[in-house]
Enzyme design. Structure first.
Site, PDB file in Angstrom:
ATOM      1  N   ASP A  12      31.039  78.497  74.433  1.00  0.00           N
ATOM      2  CA  ASP A  12      29.969  78.453  73.411  1.00  0.00           C
ATOM      3  C   ASP A  12      29.984  77.245  72.567  1.00  0.00           C
ATOM      4  O   ASP A  12      29.808  77.010  71.565  1.00  0.00           O
ATOM      5  CB  ASP A  12      30.201  79.513  72.292  1.00  0.00           C
ATOM      6  CG  ASP A  12      30.400  80.951  72.736  1.00  0.00           C
ATOM      7  OD1 ASP A  12      29.622  81.509  73.749  1.00  0.00           O
ATOM      8  OD2 ASP A  12      31.368  81.584  72.469  1.00  0.00           O
ATOM      9  N   HIS A  40      24.319  81.257  78.051  1.00  0.00           N
ATOM     10  CA  HIS A  40      24.284  79.907  77.725  1.00  0.00           C
ATOM     11  C   HIS A  40      22.772  80.020  76.758  1.00  0.00           C
ATOM     12  O   HIS A  40      21.982  80.676  77.235  1.00  0.00           O
ATOM     13  CB  HIS A  40      23.787  79.049  78.858  1.00  0.00           C
ATOM     14  CG  HIS A  40      25.054  78.648  79.576  1.00  0.00           C
ATOM     15  ND1 HIS A  40      26.066  78.139  79.004  1.00  0.00           N
ATOM     16  CD2 HIS A  40      25.233  78.713  80.877  1.00  0.00           C
ATOM     17  CE1 HIS A  40      26.953  77.926  79.914  1.00  0.00           C
ATOM     18  NE2 HIS A  40      26.430  78.195  81.042  1.00  0.00           N
TER      19      HIS A  40
END
Ligand code: GDP
Length: 426
Positions: A12, A40
């Site tokens: 992340d 993503h």
């Protein structure tokens, strides 16, 4: 020329944005590990997308996107994601699914959920998408490859073999219903039909692309701390998150990877179990505020929606994270998020049993580490969208230089917002 974009931390970090940006100048983008268990976030002219399995070159018609053999391929999720993006007006991507890719199947998902249930309080915080059972099966040599789908008698034989093993586990360890081969066989054949147009010789394609001097981007999932060898064992994922694994999972020659861009965020965040060591964590109201202001919509999992744990930037973990990736350069994302703070703590060392160190320790020692913070002045300004590094407030420039001096790799890209062009190069 092969470049890899990988995470220096817990995942992340904003890899999706950086990959999307770099895909513009690339011919091929390859996913080489992991599955649909992480996402993503990409924001572009078509909208805001959370890609879980499709490579981040998906939005560029000139890019060939490859799902490499190292990926845990959940065909249903792939088909769903393709329908989803084309439904939002994105042209169908050029996509090759490696015929050597192995299939993540419904029994992997079941086994993952059953195992988490069995472990109860000691669970690893799995996303329950079947990733750990999938990779276990791969190394136990009972996985099913995409190419097996095209040889029905081989497929049935392999399936019967897997079910012999799975059904003992399901019945006697988990006390759950057994699986029937016929129903699975039917499902596999319908999956085959839905991916048939994309299946191809990805290995040959990639080698040919390299021979023709094409630019190839390897797209990593998660980050260094989640690597099953060099990460925080056992709170890791089940496939290698390191650029080096691209040589296997994307089948590129080791000598071809010339550039490794490690992505790190201007603060820390981690999903996963509360028992996972997270040295620079901020809790309480300060943590809630950072979580709420983080990323483009707060720090909540792109796949699970789970609140992420947040912390101040951790130089110790990131230096190690960049080292094991072999980072040639670093992209620092989300600098804009910190603009609300008067002062910004940065974790510069760990105190373990009374000793201070800047070397990232093994998991048993990490569990006892306490953060050593230095506090830098904040810039108290909205810098979102700034593209000229020299125009950033001096405090923001100093923050970047301070981190750079401690992580052992040059920060060449600073991201100042979630959108594609909100980037300042150094
Ligand atoms: P990935 O898995 O590494 O691609 O990361 P995620 O997409 O899960 O998380 C990154 C989050 O930060 C996403 O919500 C992005 O839109 C957002 N993001 C990326 N770069 C920036 C940035 O520079 N500033 C802000 N505010 N958000 C960013």
């Amino acid at each position: 020329m092969v470049k890899a974009i990988v995470g220096a931390n817990w995942g992340d970090e904003g890899k999706g944005k950086i990959t999307d940006l770099m895909a513009r100048q690339s011919d091929v983008v390859i996913r080489f590990q992991g599955g649909a268990n992480a996402g993503h976030t990409i924001i572009n002219d078509y909208g805001r997308f959370a890609l879980h399995i499709l490579p981040s070159g998906t939005f560029y018609p000139h890019v060939t996107n490859v799902i490499g053999n190292g990926v845990a391929l959940d065909v249903k999720k792939l088909v769903h994601e393709l329908a989803d993006i084309t439904g939002q007006g994105v042209p169908a991507p050029n996509l090759i699914v490696s015929e050597r890719c192995q299939l993540l199947l419904p029994y992997h998902v079941l086994q993952d959920a059953y195992e988490e249930e069995r472990l109860a309080g000691q669970a690893f915080g799995s996303t329950k998408s079947g990733i750990a059972p999938f990779y276990s099966d791969k190394y136990a040599k009972i996985g099913i490859q995409v190419c097996d789908l095209f040889d029905e008698s081989r497929l049935r034989q392999r399936l019967d073999h897997v079910l012999d093993i799975k059904n003992v586990l399901f019945e006697h360890l988990y006390h759950k219903p057994k699986l029937a081969a016929e129903a699975l066989m039917e499902e596999l054949l319908s999956l085959r039909d839905s991916i048939r147009p994309y299946v191809g010789d990805a290995v040959g394609f990639v080698h040919q692309a390299i021979k023709e001097n094409k630019t190839v981007l390897l797209e990593g999932q998660l980050g260094s701390m989640k690597d099953p060898d060099l990460g925080i064992v056992p709170m890791t994922t089940s496939s290698h998150t390191l650029a080096g694994y691209g040589c296997v999972g994307a089948a590129v020659p080791p000598t071809a990877i010339e550039d490794v861009i490690a992505v790190t965020k201007a603060y820390s965040s981690s999903v996963g179990a509360p028992s996972e060591p997270f040295v620079s964590e901020v809790t309480g109201p300060a943590g809630d505020e950072l979580r709420r202001r983080g990323g483009d919509r707060g720090e909540f999992g792109a796949t699970t929606g789970r609140p992420r744990r947040v912390g101040w930037f951790d130089c110790v973990a990131t230096k190690y994270g960049c080292m094991v990736q072999g980072a040639t350069q670093v992209a620092l994302t989300c600098l804009d998020v910190l603009g609300y703070l008067d002062q910004i703590p940065v974790c510069v060392g760990y105190e373990i049993d009374g000793q201070i160190t800047d070397v990232f320790p093994t998991p048993p020692l990490l569990a006892r580490a306490k953060p050593v913070f230095e506090t830098l002045p904040g810039w108290k300004r909205d810098i979102r969208g700034e593209t000229d590094f020299s125009k950033l407030p001096q405090e923001a420039q100093d923050y970047v230089s301070f981190i750079e001096a401690r992580i052992g790799a040059p920060i060449t890209i600073v991201s100042t917002g979630p959108k594609r062009d909100e980037i300042a190069r150094r």
